[in-house]
Design a protein around this motif. Structure first.
Motif, PDB file in Angstrom:
ATOM      1  N   GLN A  65       0.825  -1.207   0.000  1.00  0.00           N
ATOM      2  CA  GLN A  65       0.000   0.000   0.000  1.00  0.00           C
ATOM      3  C   GLN A  65       0.862   1.259   0.000  1.00  0.00           C
ATOM      4  O   GLN A  65       0.563   2.234  -0.700  1.00  0.00           O
ATOM      5  CB  GLN A  65      -0.931  -0.003   1.213  1.00  0.00           C
ATOM      6  N   GLN A  66       1.930   1.252   0.810  1.00  0.00           N
ATOM      7  CA  GLN A  66       2.835   2.410   0.821  1.00  0.00           C
ATOM      8  C   GLN A  66       3.408   2.660  -0.568  1.00  0.00           C
ATOM      9  O   GLN A  66       3.473   3.793  -1.038  1.00  0.00           O
ATOM     10  CB  GLN A  66       3.978   2.172   1.798  1.00  0.00           C
ATOM     11  N   HIS A  67       3.847   1.587  -1.219  1.00  0.00           N
ATOM     12  CA  HIS A  67       4.456   1.696  -2.549  1.00  0.00           C
ATOM     13  C   HIS A  67       3.453   2.270  -3.552  1.00  0.00           C
ATOM     14  O   HIS A  67       3.793   3.174  -4.332  1.00  0.00           O
ATOM     15  CB  HIS A  67       4.932   0.311  -2.988  1.00  0.00           C
ATOM     16  N   LEU A  68       2.232   1.759  -3.527  1.00  0.00           N
ATOM     17  CA  LEU A  68       1.221   2.235  -4.471  1.00  0.00           C
ATOM     18  C   LEU A  68       0.845   3.690  -4.204  1.00  0.00           C
ATOM     19  O   LEU A  68       0.635   4.475  -5.136  1.00  0.00           O
ATOM     20  CB  LEU A  68      -0.026   1.353  -4.386  1.00  0.00           C
ATOM     21  N   LEU A  69       0.772   4.055  -2.939  1.00  0.00           N
ATOM     22  CA  LEU A  69       0.433   5.428  -2.588  1.00  0.00           C
ATOM     23  C   LEU A  69       1.514   6.392  -3.065  1.00  0.00           C
ATOM     24  O   LEU A  69       1.219   7.454  -3.642  1.00  0.00           O
ATOM     25  CB  LEU A  69       0.245   5.542  -1.075  1.00  0.00           C
ATOM     26  N   ALA A  70       2.777   6.032  -2.824  1.00  0.00           N
ATOM     27  CA  ALA A  70       3.882   6.918  -3.192  1.00  0.00           C
ATOM     28  C   ALA A  70       4.088   6.996  -4.704  1.00  0.00           C
ATOM     29  O   ALA A  70       4.360   8.075  -5.252  1.00  0.00           O
ATOM     30  CB  ALA A  70       5.168   6.451  -2.511  1.00  0.00           C
ATOM     31  N   GLY A 122      12.999   2.427   0.549  1.00  0.00           N
ATOM     32  CA  GLY A 122      12.161   3.338   1.326  1.00  0.00           C
ATOM     33  C   GLY A 122      11.001   2.696   2.048  1.00  0.00           C
ATOM     34  O   GLY A 122      10.238   3.396   2.725  1.00  0.00           O
ATOM     35  N   ILE A 123      10.820   1.383   1.950  1.00  0.00           N
ATOM     36  CA  ILE A 123       9.685   0.735   2.599  1.00  0.00           C
ATOM     37  C   ILE A 123      10.011   0.452   4.063  1.00  0.00           C
ATOM     38  O   ILE A 123      10.958  -0.264   4.386  1.00  0.00           O
ATOM     39  CB  ILE A 123       9.301  -0.574   1.891  1.00  0.00           C
ATOM     40  N   THR A 124       9.238   1.055   4.947  1.00  0.00           N
ATOM     41  CA  THR A 124       9.309   0.765   6.373  1.00  0.00           C
ATOM     42  C   THR A 124       7.886   0.621   6.888  1.00  0.00           C
ATOM     43  O   THR A 124       6.933   1.070   6.253  1.00  0.00           O
ATOM     44  CB  THR A 124      10.027   1.879   7.154  1.00  0.00           C
ATOM     45  N   LEU A 125       7.727   0.004   8.044  1.00  0.00           N
ATOM     46  CA  LEU A 125       6.418  -0.186   8.659  1.00  0.00           C
ATOM     47  C   LEU A 125       6.296   0.712   9.878  1.00  0.00           C
ATOM     48  O   LEU A 125       7.211   0.798  10.691  1.00  0.00           O
ATOM     49  CB  LEU A 125       6.222  -1.644   9.065  1.00  0.00           C
ATOM     50  N   ALA A 126       5.153   1.376   9.989  1.00  0.00           N
ATOM     51  CA  ALA A 126       4.921   2.302  11.099  1.00  0.00           C
ATOM     52  C   ALA A 126       4.218   1.591  12.250  1.00  0.00           C
ATOM     53  O   ALA A 126       3.245   0.855  12.031  1.00  0.00           O
ATOM     54  CB  ALA A 126       4.084   3.482  10.621  1.00  0.00           C
ATOM     55  N   TYR A 127       4.717   1.807  13.458  1.00  0.00           N
ATOM     56  CA  TYR A 127       4.112   1.233  14.665  1.00  0.00           C
ATOM     57  C   TYR A 127       3.866   2.334  15.694  1.00  0.00           C
ATOM     58  O   TYR A 127       4.654   3.279  15.813  1.00  0.00           O
ATOM     59  CB  TYR A 127       5.030   0.188  15.303  1.00  0.00           C
ATOM     60  N   PRO A 189      -1.620   2.259   9.829  1.00  0.00           N
ATOM     61  CA  PRO A 189      -1.960   2.269   8.401  1.00  0.00           C
ATOM     62  C   PRO A 189      -0.797   2.717   7.527  1.00  0.00           C
ATOM     63  O   PRO A 189       0.107   3.433   7.970  1.00  0.00           O
ATOM     64  CB  PRO A 189      -3.123   3.267   8.317  1.00  0.00           C
ATOM     65  N   ALA A 190      -0.850   2.301   6.262  1.00  0.00           N
ATOM     66  CA  ALA A 190       0.204   2.666   5.310  1.00  0.00           C
ATOM     67  C   ALA A 190       0.243   4.167   5.058  1.00  0.00           C
ATOM     68  O   ALA A 190       1.308   4.742   4.834  1.00  0.00           O
ATOM     69  CB  ALA A 190      -0.005   1.919   3.994  1.00  0.00           C
ATOM     70  N   ASP A 191      -0.909   4.819   5.103  1.00  0.00           N
ATOM     71  CA  ASP A 191      -0.994   6.255   4.841  1.00  0.00           C
ATOM     72  C   ASP A 191      -0.708   7.022   6.129  1.00  0.00           C
ATOM     73  O   ASP A 191      -1.476   6.943   7.088  1.00  0.00           O
ATOM     74  CB  ASP A 191      -2.387   6.605   4.324  1.00  0.00           C
ATOM     75  N   PRO A 192       0.377   7.789   6.203  1.00  0.00           N
ATOM     76  CA  PRO A 192       0.687   8.535   7.438  1.00  0.00           C
ATOM     77  C   PRO A 192      -0.420   9.488   7.862  1.00  0.00           C
ATOM     78  O   PRO A 192      -0.548   9.799   9.048  1.00  0.00           O
ATOM     79  CB  PRO A 192       1.967   9.306   7.066  1.00  0.00           C
ATOM     80  N   ALA A 193      -1.234   9.931   6.904  1.00  0.00           N
ATOM     81  CA  ALA A 193      -2.317  10.855   7.250  1.00  0.00           C
ATOM     82  C   ALA A 193      -3.358  10.201   8.156  1.00  0.00           C
ATOM     83  O   ALA A 193      -4.135  10.906   8.807  1.00  0.00           O
ATOM     84  CB  ALA A 193      -2.991  11.374   5.979  1.00  0.00           C
ATOM     85  N   ALA A 194      -3.382   8.866   8.216  1.00  0.00           N
ATOM     86  CA  ALA A 194      -4.359   8.155   9.044  1.00  0.00           C
ATOM     87  C   ALA A 194      -3.844   7.855  10.445  1.00  0.00           C
ATOM     88  O   ALA A 194      -4.608   7.354  11.277  1.00  0.00           O
ATOM     89  CB  ALA A 194      -4.762   6.851   8.350  1.00  0.00           C
ATOM     90  N   HIS A 195      -2.586   8.150  10.730  1.00  0.00           N
ATOM     91  CA  HIS A 195      -2.023   7.779  12.026  1.00  0.00           C
ATOM     92  C   HIS A 195      -2.665   8.525  13.186  1.00  0.00           C
ATOM     93  O   HIS A 195      -2.929   7.940  14.242  1.00  0.00           O
ATOM     94  CB  HIS A 195      -0.513   8.021  12.026  1.00  0.00           C
TER      95      HIS A 195
END
Length: 352
Positions: A65-70, A122-127, A189-195
């Motif tokens: 999802q991150q890849h597709l968004l970016a 650039g792929i990392t997972l947010a926790y 979520p993959a989108d930082p705007a949703a954190h």
């Protein structure tokens, strides 16, 4: 984990492409040939080739999802599946996939082969990490506290469970003796705007307690878990009896390490012993980093192999709080099973 820690961000799982030998795996790390795609948009399918990886489907989906968004600005749903490495050969899987693409294109759907793998740059997972505690003090009203961490970004497949363990150790070291109902960390979520909405939602779950909300200024260094503070030790137990047979996993079904937990075990006999009374076996408390069910199974096996009750009884291993007052209350509740007129209490010193 607490309800807060168990409330993971839900990612919708879609049916994979019609490629044989694919198995949906969403609950534990799996090694195999992974594949991700989108099917929500009838006009365009974004897809990967098969790639070799070991991990959780939730991590793969989040990274894709991150890849597709970016790269494409795509915010729709994705699905990931895995073919076991001992299944069909990779060339056959790739050929099936290309035949599926040809069918899509013949139907007028656009297929975008993204080239994504879990090693994409650039792929990392947010926790994010969270914890709630309610503190009871004699003669004073209860006080509640809600703690959160900053957002951590980790490499896929690395350190998610280590992060949770380090977080638990950190908050227990800051407040020794407080009872935190199994705190933990969530994959965001993959989108930082949703954190921000996730953080707000976790705090709102406990709004009725009116907790003091604090974001801890705490940093996590992968690989440094051995230096993390340790929780308050439990009361000393007597010497351990021979260990029961069985295995005691150190990680849960999602691959996250279990935190150290204090157990108190009882076994209520349902048939009278030689004294003419019903036996109640009680064990000294001990601490272990494993799950509750394996401990209870081991306890059952130990009692039945050591004391040979004439009929099966009721085993129970409870997780005891760290907070001294709550610990005392929990033990009093468990000891309500004791009935002096009809029972004989047998003290044991078993530990897995």
């Amino acid at each position: 984990m607490s309800r807060a820690a168990r409330t993971l961000f839900l990612v919708a799982f879609l049916a994979p492409l019609g490629v044989s030998a694919l198995l949906a795996q969403f609950d534990r790390p799996v090694r195999g040939n992974w594949y991700c795609d989108t099917q929500a948009d009838p006009q365009t399918t974004y897809a990967t080739a098969f790639f070799d990886w070991t991990g959780l489907a939730a991590e793969a989906q989040n990274a894709f999802q991150q890849h597709l968004l970016a790269k494409y600005g795509y915010k729709g749903r994705v699905g990931c599946s895995v073919a076991r490495p001992d299944g069909r050969p990779l060339p056959e899987l790739q050929a099936d996939m290309q035949r599926q693409y040809a069918q899509f294109r013949a139907q007028g759907r656009k297929v975008v082969e993204t080239g994504f793998t879990m090693a994409a740059p650039g792929i990392t997972l947010a926790y994010g990490c969270f914890a709630i505690a309610t503190v009871r003090r004699p003669g004073m009203p209860d006080s509640s506290y809600f703690f959160s961490s900053k957002v951590f970004r980790l490499k896929p497949g690395d350190h998610g469970g280590e992060l949770s363990n380090a977080w638990i150790a950190q908050i227990k070291s800051l407040h020794p003796g407080w009872f935190f109902p199994s705190p933990g960390c969530l994959l965001l979520p993959a989108d930082p705007a949703a954190h921000a909405a996730i953080y707000d939602g976790q705090a709102q779950m406990y709004a009725n307690l009116k907790p003091k909300v604090t974001q801890l200024d705490w940093d996590f260094a992968p690989g440094a878990a051995a230096q993390a503070p340790t929780p308050l030790p439990p009361p000393a137990a007597t010497a351990a009896a021979p260990a029961a047979s069985g295995t005691y996993p150190t990680k849960d079904f999602m691959g996250r390490p279990f935190p150290a937990q204090t157990f108190f075990c009882q076994y209520l006999g349902l048939a009278k012993d030689a004294s003419g009374k019903y036996p109640l076996y009680q064990n000294a408390m001990f601490t272990m980093a494993t799950g509750q069910s394996p401990v209870q199974n081991g306890w059952k096996n130990y009692i039945e192999a050591t004391y040979h009750p004439s009929s099966p009884g009721n085993p129970m291993c409870a997780i005891i709080p760290d907070d001294p007052m709550q610990r005392e209350g929990a033990l009093k509740s468990l000891n309500l099973l004791t009935q002096p007129a009809t029972q004989v209490v047998v003290k044991t010193s078993w530990k897995p």
